[in-house]
Motif scaffolding. Sequence first.
Motif, PDB file in Angstrom:
ATOM      1  N   ASP A 577      42.923  26.085  13.925  1.00 38.12           N
ATOM      2  CA  ASP A 577      44.364  26.102  14.451  1.00 38.12           C
ATOM      3  C   ASP A 577      44.955  24.612  14.347  1.00 38.12           C
ATOM      4  OD1 ASP A 577      46.755  26.741  15.896  1.00 38.12           O
ATOM      5  OD2 ASP A 577      45.596  27.468  17.645  1.00 38.12           O
ATOM      6  N   ILE A 578      46.005  24.551  15.031  1.00 35.58           N
ATOM      7  CA  ILE A 578      46.751  22.972  15.028  1.00 35.58           C
ATOM      8  C   ILE A 578      46.743  22.521  16.341  1.00 35.58           C
ATOM      9  CG2 ILE A 578      49.026  21.824  14.874  1.00 35.58           C
ATOM     10  CD1 ILE A 578      49.468  23.256  12.166  1.00 35.58           C
ATOM     11  N   ASP A 579      46.317  21.264  16.535  1.00 36.85           N
ATOM     12  CA  ASP A 579      46.559  20.577  17.773  1.00 36.85           C
ATOM     13  C   ASP A 579      47.738  19.791  17.898  1.00 36.85           C
ATOM     14  OD1 ASP A 579      45.564  19.814  20.428  1.00 36.85           O
ATOM     15  OD2 ASP A 579      45.091  17.982  19.571  1.00 36.85           O
ATOM     16  N   ALA A 580      48.282  19.089  16.821  1.00 40.61           N
ATOM     17  CA  ALA A 580      49.327  18.247  16.737  1.00 40.61           C
ATOM     18  C   ALA A 580      49.707  18.000  15.067  1.00 40.61           C
ATOM     19  CB  ALA A 580      49.396  17.093  17.484  1.00 40.61           C
ATOM     20  N   ILE A 581      50.665  17.842  14.878  1.00 38.59           N
ATOM     21  CA  ILE A 581      51.539  17.598  13.417  1.00 38.59           C
ATOM     22  C   ILE A 581      52.443  16.480  13.491  1.00 38.59           C
ATOM     23  CG2 ILE A 581      53.190  19.351  13.309  1.00 38.59           C
ATOM     24  CD1 ILE A 581      52.281  20.025  10.492  1.00 38.59           C
ATOM     25  N   ASN A 582      52.165  15.384  12.590  1.00 38.93           N
ATOM     26  CA  ASN A 582      53.271  14.300  12.265  1.00 38.93           C
ATOM     27  C   ASN A 582      53.604  14.688  10.872  1.00 38.93           C
ATOM     28  OD1 ASN A 582      54.490  11.943  11.670  1.00 38.93           O
ATOM     29  ND2 ASN A 582      52.850  10.989  13.103  1.00 38.93           N
ATOM     30  N   LYS A 583      54.995  15.091  10.836  1.00 36.79           N
ATOM     31  CA  LYS A 583      55.628  15.507   9.498  1.00 36.79           C
ATOM     32  C   LYS A 583      56.083  14.393   8.852  1.00 36.79           C
ATOM     33  CE  LYS A 583      57.104  20.214  10.968  1.00 36.79           C
ATOM     34  NZ  LYS A 583      58.271  20.941  11.109  1.00 36.79           N
ATOM     35  N   LYS A 584      56.328  13.125   9.602  1.00 35.17           N
ATOM     36  CA  LYS A 584      56.875  12.083   9.028  1.00 35.17           C
ATOM     37  C   LYS A 584      55.711  11.398   8.263  1.00 35.17           C
ATOM     38  CE  LYS A 584      59.194   7.415  10.061  1.00 35.17           C
ATOM     39  NZ  LYS A 584      59.632   6.883  11.010  1.00 35.17           N
ATOM     40  N   GLN A 585      54.526  11.275   8.679  1.00 33.99           N
ATOM     41  CA  GLN A 585      53.247  10.758   8.013  1.00 33.99           C
ATOM     42  C   GLN A 585      52.554  12.153   7.149  1.00 33.99           C
ATOM     43  OE1 GLN A 585      51.005   8.287  10.625  1.00 33.99           O
ATOM     44  NE2 GLN A 585      52.586   6.931  11.149  1.00 33.99           N
ATOM     45  N   GLN A 586      52.905  13.100   7.499  1.00 29.74           N
ATOM     46  CA  GLN A 586      52.137  14.055   6.809  1.00 29.74           C
ATOM     47  C   GLN A 586      50.790  14.297   7.112  1.00 29.74           C
ATOM     48  OE1 GLN A 586      53.117  14.403   2.598  1.00 29.74           O
ATOM     49  NE2 GLN A 586      54.169  16.396   3.294  1.00 29.74           N
ATOM     50  N   THR A 587      50.659  14.192   8.386  1.00 27.55           N
ATOM     51  CA  THR A 587      48.910  14.252   9.107  1.00 27.55           C
ATOM     52  C   THR A 587      49.015  15.337  10.051  1.00 27.55           C
ATOM     53  OG1 THR A 587      49.469  12.463  10.885  1.00 27.55           O
ATOM     54  CG2 THR A 587      48.615  11.931   8.699  1.00 27.55           C
ATOM     55  N   VAL A 588      47.944  16.073  10.203  1.00 27.01           N
ATOM     56  CA  VAL A 588      47.707  17.024  11.135  1.00 27.01           C
ATOM     57  C   VAL A 588      46.519  16.864  11.951  1.00 27.01           C
ATOM     58  CG1 VAL A 588      46.868  18.558   9.275  1.00 27.01           C
ATOM     59  CG2 VAL A 588      47.982  19.577  11.422  1.00 27.01           C
ATOM     60  N   ASP A 589      46.329  17.192  13.055  1.00 28.56           N
ATOM     61  CA  ASP A 589      45.182  17.352  13.950  1.00 28.56           C
ATOM     62  C   ASP A 589      44.765  18.755  13.963  1.00 28.56           C
ATOM     63  OD1 ASP A 589      45.271  14.723  14.225  1.00 28.56           O
ATOM     64  OD2 ASP A 589      46.305  14.966  16.362  1.00 28.56           O
ATOM     65  N   LEU A 590      43.756  19.150  13.306  1.00 30.28           N
ATOM     66  CA  LEU A 590      43.409  20.356  13.360  1.00 30.28           C
ATOM     67  C   LEU A 590      42.057  20.698  14.119  1.00 30.28           C
ATOM     68  CD1 LEU A 590      43.177  20.781   9.346  1.00 30.28           C
ATOM     69  CD2 LEU A 590      44.765  21.627  10.948  1.00 30.28           C
ATOM     70  N   VAL A 591      41.981  21.999  14.826  1.00 33.27           N
ATOM     71  CA  VAL A 591      40.673  22.430  15.439  1.00 33.27           C
ATOM     72  C   VAL A 591      39.989  23.461  14.931  1.00 33.27           C
ATOM     73  CG1 VAL A 591      40.036  23.222  17.933  1.00 33.27           C
ATOM     74  CG2 VAL A 591      41.815  21.435  17.500  1.00 33.27           C
ATOM     75  N   PHE A 592      38.872  23.168  14.426  1.00 34.71           N
ATOM     76  CA  PHE A 592      38.061  24.296  13.685  1.00 34.71           C
ATOM     77  C   PHE A 592      36.915  24.754  14.840  1.00 34.71           C
ATOM     78  CE2 PHE A 592      39.162  21.796  10.148  1.00 34.71           C
ATOM     79  CZ  PHE A 592      39.197  22.767   9.104  1.00 34.71           C
ATOM     80  N   THR A 593      37.035  26.213  15.317  1.00 30.05           N
ATOM     81  CA  THR A 593      36.343  26.664  16.112  1.00 30.05           C
ATOM     82  C   THR A 593      35.249  27.764  15.654  1.00 30.05           C
ATOM     83  OG1 THR A 593      38.266  26.422  17.757  1.00 30.05           O
ATOM     84  CG2 THR A 593      36.349  27.782  18.314  1.00 30.05           C
ATOM     85  N   VAL A 594      34.163  27.553  16.207  1.00 29.74           N
ATOM     86  CA  VAL A 594      32.831  28.633  15.703  1.00 29.74           C
ATOM     87  C   VAL A 594      32.458  29.132  17.091  1.00 29.74           C
ATOM     88  CG1 VAL A 594      30.927  28.905  14.490  1.00 29.74           C
ATOM     89  CG2 VAL A 594      32.445  27.359  13.616  1.00 29.74           C
ATOM     90  N   GLN A 595      32.480  30.425  17.307  1.00 30.06           N
ATOM     91  CA  GLN A 595      32.342  31.298  18.454  1.00 30.06           C
ATOM     92  C   GLN A 595      31.549  32.103  18.239  1.00 30.06           C
ATOM     93  OE1 GLN A 595      35.934  32.086  20.754  1.00 30.06           O
ATOM     94  NE2 GLN A 595      34.618  32.709  22.532  1.00 30.06           N
ATOM     95  N   ASP A 596      30.509  32.417  19.061  1.00 31.84           N
ATOM     96  CA  ASP A 596      29.700  33.486  19.117  1.00 31.84           C
ATOM     97  C   ASP A 596      29.418  34.121  20.456  1.00 31.84           C
ATOM     98  OD1 ASP A 596      27.006  32.526  20.301  1.00 31.84           O
ATOM     99  OD2 ASP A 596      27.465  30.946  18.887  1.00 31.84           O
ATOM    100  N   SER A 597      28.781  35.424  20.452  1.00 30.48           N
ATOM    101  CA  SER A 597      28.369  35.983  21.505  1.00 30.48           C
ATOM    102  C   SER A 597      26.952  36.145  21.623  1.00 30.48           C
ATOM    103  CB  SER A 597      28.989  37.313  21.678  1.00 30.48           C
ATOM    104  OG  SER A 597      28.467  38.402  20.520  1.00 30.48           O
ATOM    105  N   GLY A 598      26.122  34.974  21.325  1.00 26.46           N
ATOM    106  CA  GLY A 598      24.820  34.967  21.251  1.00 26.46           C
ATOM    107  C   GLY A 598      24.044  34.360  22.432  1.00 26.46           C
TER     108      GLY A 598
END
Length: 831
Positions: A577-598
């Motif tokens: 998912d996206i946390d924040a995006i800067n279209k001017k500088q073309q950078t994006v803050d991404l959030v990778f999540t690995v979730q389990d029911s272990g």
Amino acid sequence: MNTNTLSCKFIITAIFILASILVLSPAHARLEVKSLNALDVESSLSMNSTIVYIEDEDDALTFQDIHSGRFTDPLQQQAGRIFNIGISDSTYWFFFKLNHFSAASDKAVERLIEIPYPPLDRIDVFTLNLNTNELQTYKSGDSLYFNERPIANNNHLFSVKLDHNEEVFVAIRVKSKGSLRIPIVLWEPSEFYEHSQTTTLFMGLYFGIMFLMFFYNACIYVATKDSSYLKYITYIGALALFQALMTGYAGEYLWPNTPIMNDKMLNATVLAICCSGILFVRTLLDLKTRMPDVDRTLSRIIQFNAWLIPVTFFLPYVATLKYAIAIAILTAGFCLFLGTKLALNGVRTAKFFILAWFCLLVGALIMGAVSAGLIPANVFTTNALLVGSAIEASLLSLTLADQMNRVQRERAIAQRKAKRALEKANQVLTESNRTKDEFLATISHELRTPMNGVLTCLSHLYDEHEPVKQRNFLGLAEKSANHMMLLVDGVLSYAELQSKQFVLNKALFHTSWLTDELNGQYQQLCADKGIEFTTEIKSEVPEYLFGDSAKLLQVLSNLTDNAVKFTESGFVKVSLDIDAINKKQQTVDLVFTVQDSGIGIPEGSEEIIFSKFKQLDGSNTRSHGGLGIGLTVCREIASHMHADLNYSSTVGKGSKFTLTISLKYSMQPNHEEELIARQKYPLEELTKDKLALVVEDNPVNAMILKALLEKIGLTTKMASNGLKGLEMVKEEPIDIVLMDCQMPEMDGLEATKEIRNLEGEKALIPIIAVTANATSVDRNKCIQAGMNDYLSKPLNKQELLEKLTQWLPLDHTQAESIETTNNVTHLRPKS
């Protein structure tokens, strides 16, 4: 002076005045200046016997006066010796002519005028073109800012350029408060710079020796706290600074924008040498015990001169210079006398001291005599103090080494402290070795388990003839091999991170490639365990990202592998998912999540799970395998990527790991159209009539690779080392090369460099590295050597086909529909 002498002088003066009236005009003196052909100066020429000069006692003459002859003093000429009159308040003018009258060459020429005596206050050079009457002026000297010099050099350097059949009149005006030694040398430029390199090497050797002596004895002082070493390094530091002033390097490097320091520091440095030298002698020869009266006298001399050092900045320069020279000569002579007397009395250190001080004294006497104009200046006399001080510094260092016996008592104390510290370190080391032993035992078990699966399945294949069961065994063998490769990659990544050679290989990649890879690795595994495995990419996430996709996938794979391993029922979900995006500088803050029911992670276990070689359950009865370095590697890689790796967990309910990272993004890569255009051709069409060369020294690897290539339609040639591969490239119409890196005779990197140095189109042959060297540093080495791409062993067939599609040269028909490029970004990389 008797009456006859006065009479003779009167008669000579009268004759000279009468001759001047008869021959010269009353207001002008006709210059008889020799003209020198520039082409005759093929290397260097000392101008001592060619140049003429005039003394301007009142500093009233101008260049126009000199050129037009409006002066009354007679012209003078040196008889082959360097101009050297010692300390003088007069201004001196030197002049000569330089021409380019030659039928042999009509090209413009350049010659350099060098005055290799840096401590001159002001030098003005005037060059008048006698053909065009163009006047050029230059200035130099240690009273000016260094960047005001026409040519950046520690000596004074000026350039004279002449076109064919031109002649210039050169006048040099010199004014200095100190010693007037004015050697003038004419140089051919290339010869000068070659000579300059030799001189720089010599000076580097001298200052290198002084620095080595300074650093070595400073270290000893720090270790022993013996004050004699501190006094010694103060002395040679002052001596080195004095030489830097005399050779012009201080003005060039230490204070180029504060030229007043050149004069002020010179006298202060000479006095500092005297003070620190006497201090050192008092301690070295133990004068306080052996000659107390002399020691008290020297102490008063030190106090006076030490007080005088800052005062020299405000006293008249010439008077201070004369005093400094006198006190330096007296100090050197007196210290030599003391050393000789003590040596005759059997003092051991005095014998070394005599030799060292004698070398400096000889050099100082020669230097002082040159500055006073008592002896001629030449290569030996001008550098005598330089050589003498270097020898002296070395010998005094040896003298100090003779006193090292005093360090033994302190060393014994230090050894006892070190022993206690060593015992403590051994305890830490024992614990570390125990942890590593556990890791080695774990890695042996974890690697042998999948290897057993591979070998057992292959063994069963020999006896099994049913196709369905054969495919089952092959599937199990492949699964075990892939698991073993994941373990090996983890170990390699850990080793790479620990060696500080970790490198990120950034490129543009398709975002969905990450989830495609994770689905391929874990979908079936989760299905076999009866748990749900899903991946999700939010619609707002850009389609293309720029970063190290392989390292990012490795982090996600390790996190997912742990989630699957510690989950017996329920689900494992990977989302982006996206946390924040800067279209001017073309950078994006991404959030990778690995979730389990272990099973979850107990509270307060963060230090353990992120520590190397450690697991929550390290016993032989643990139910979950692993090396204990997976999360360590993940956090290290995340740190190199400037990403944050965190987790939250509840025991019995599961865990959630989040990786937050900022990346560049793109909505449409530049080379996508070309890749799509290439991919519209079947691989068999791209490989048609193409010749591939496999350079591999391992027969098994070579055979497998040859079979793969021939299966897709490539004609294949083999070479067992880089040298043979290079010869085949020269002789055969090779279209693409698959190159191993480590081979006998000539390795793949060297062979690639040789191929790139070939002439014509052969230098452009695509070369793909196929190597077991799997670190990011190895990949960079391959690219830097000139290879186009990189594949690590064991080979992934799909990745090999993609690389071939990307790099196989197109025939004429195919090329017409595709805009060629020299650098195609791999949009769908493989791990």
